[in-house]
Design an enzyme around this catalytic site. Structure first.
Site, PDB file in Angstrom:
ATOM      1  N   SER A 142      10.514   1.590  -6.693  1.00  0.00           N
ATOM      2  CA  SER A 142       8.770   1.146  -6.258  1.00  0.00           C
ATOM      3  C   SER A 142       7.861   2.309  -6.367  1.00  0.00           C
ATOM      4  O   SER A 142       8.388   3.275  -6.305  1.00  0.00           O
ATOM      5  CB  SER A 142       8.896   0.527  -4.854  1.00  0.00           C
ATOM      6  OG  SER A 142       7.681   0.303  -4.119  1.00  0.00           O
ATOM      7  N   TYR A 155      11.438   1.301   4.004  1.00  0.00           N
ATOM      8  CA  TYR A 155      11.081   0.792   2.577  1.00  0.00           C
ATOM      9  C   TYR A 155      10.948   2.242   1.656  1.00  0.00           C
ATOM     10  O   TYR A 155      11.694   2.255   0.583  1.00  0.00           O
ATOM     11  CB  TYR A 155      10.224  -0.111   2.265  1.00  0.00           C
ATOM     12  CG  TYR A 155       9.887  -0.709   1.048  1.00  0.00           C
ATOM     13  CD1 TYR A 155      11.011  -1.602   0.412  1.00  0.00           C
ATOM     14  CD2 TYR A 155       9.096  -0.267   0.358  1.00  0.00           C
ATOM     15  CE1 TYR A 155      10.869  -2.183  -0.562  1.00  0.00           C
ATOM     16  CE2 TYR A 155       8.991  -0.802  -1.130  1.00  0.00           C
ATOM     17  CZ  TYR A 155       9.776  -1.809  -1.558  1.00  0.00           C
ATOM     18  OH  TYR A 155       9.703  -2.281  -2.832  1.00  0.00           O
TER      19      TYR A 155
END
Length: 264
Positions: A142, A155
């Site tokens: 990501s 995350y």
């Protein structure tokens, strides 16, 4: 990009980027194994692959379980004889909260899926690829693996770890003909993104969506298909000397420093 005669294994294939990758592989001739903890979603994706004229197999698995990972690898090899492309995609976003308030169990859960799940996939797929003389892996990281996002510590930490795994494993297996890269999406127009926005702004998720889209240099989120196109490129012969790299698909977000607003 021609994947005729090749076998693609995709985790988190029941929705979002994973489903788009499965469909794209099918359109380009690959047999596809879609893995998801939701057996119904996995089978729905497999049916889409079959409708595209490709062979498909759906496997229910929890990527945090070593036994389940070994089982989806074994099932793929038993059914199709090899694994040419592995999209190590399964992941979760976790809760949104400042570090000082982040729930320990939630933090551990995110790392279990996003880091341990990715590690186990590599751990059991790479020996198959080495034995057959080559293969290509794409780990879904990501832009959160490259820059910070306030409120998303679990995350962000997990996706930084995925990039570290990608670099390390790529160096270890390059001489065995196996390439490993990471794709780094920014905000993507998926159900998972909508759930995140509802969590951050339960009273006005549509307004948050509009602000987030406006903050993107391109004025919109990426589509799952746009990310899948990069995944296929990295798995293809067009990327034959590309390994250990991170490919960003974020509409310019990381280049300009814009960030998705979060609580905290």
């Amino acid at each position: 990009m021609d994947f005729t005669g090749k076998v693609a294994l995709v985790t988190g294939g029941g929705s979002g980027i994973g489903r788009a990758a499965c469909a794209a592989f099918a359109r380009h001739g690959a047999a596809v194994v879609t893995v998801d903890r939701d057996a119904t979603a996995a089978e729905q994706t497999a049916e889409l692959v079959r409708e595209a004229g490709a062979k498909a197999l759906a496997v229910r698995a929890d990527v945090t379980s070593s036994a389940d990972v070994q089982a989806y690898v074994r099932t793929t090899v038993e059914e199709f004889g090899r694994i040419d492309c592995f999209v190590n995609n399964a992941g979760i976003g976790g809760t949104v909260a400042p570090v000082a308030e982040y729930d320990e169990a939630d933090f551990a859960a995110v790392l279990a899926v996003n880091v341990t799940g990715a590690f186990l996939g590599l751990r059991y797929v790479l020996p198959v690829m080495i034995e057959q003389g080559g293969g290509a892996v794409v780990n879904t990281a990501s832009v959160a693996g490259l820059i910070a996002t306030p409120g998303a510590s679990a995350y962000v930490a997990s996706k930084h770890a995925v990039i570290g795994l990608t670099k390390t494993a790529a160096g270890e297996v390059a001489r065995q003909g196996v390439r490993i890269n990471a794709v780094c999406p920014g905000p993507v127009d998926t159900d998972a993104m909508r759930r995140l926005e509802e969590q951050i702004a339960p009273d006005d998720p549509a307004g948050l969506t509009a602000r987030n889209r406006a903050a993107q240099p391109t004025g919109r989120y990426s589509t799952p298909e746009e990310v899948a196109n990069v995944v296929l490129f990295l798995c293809s012969d067009l990327a034959s000397n590309t390994t250990g790299a991170q490919y960003v698909v974020d509409g310019g977000r990381s280049a300009t420093g814009t960030a998705t607003p979060t609580r905290g």
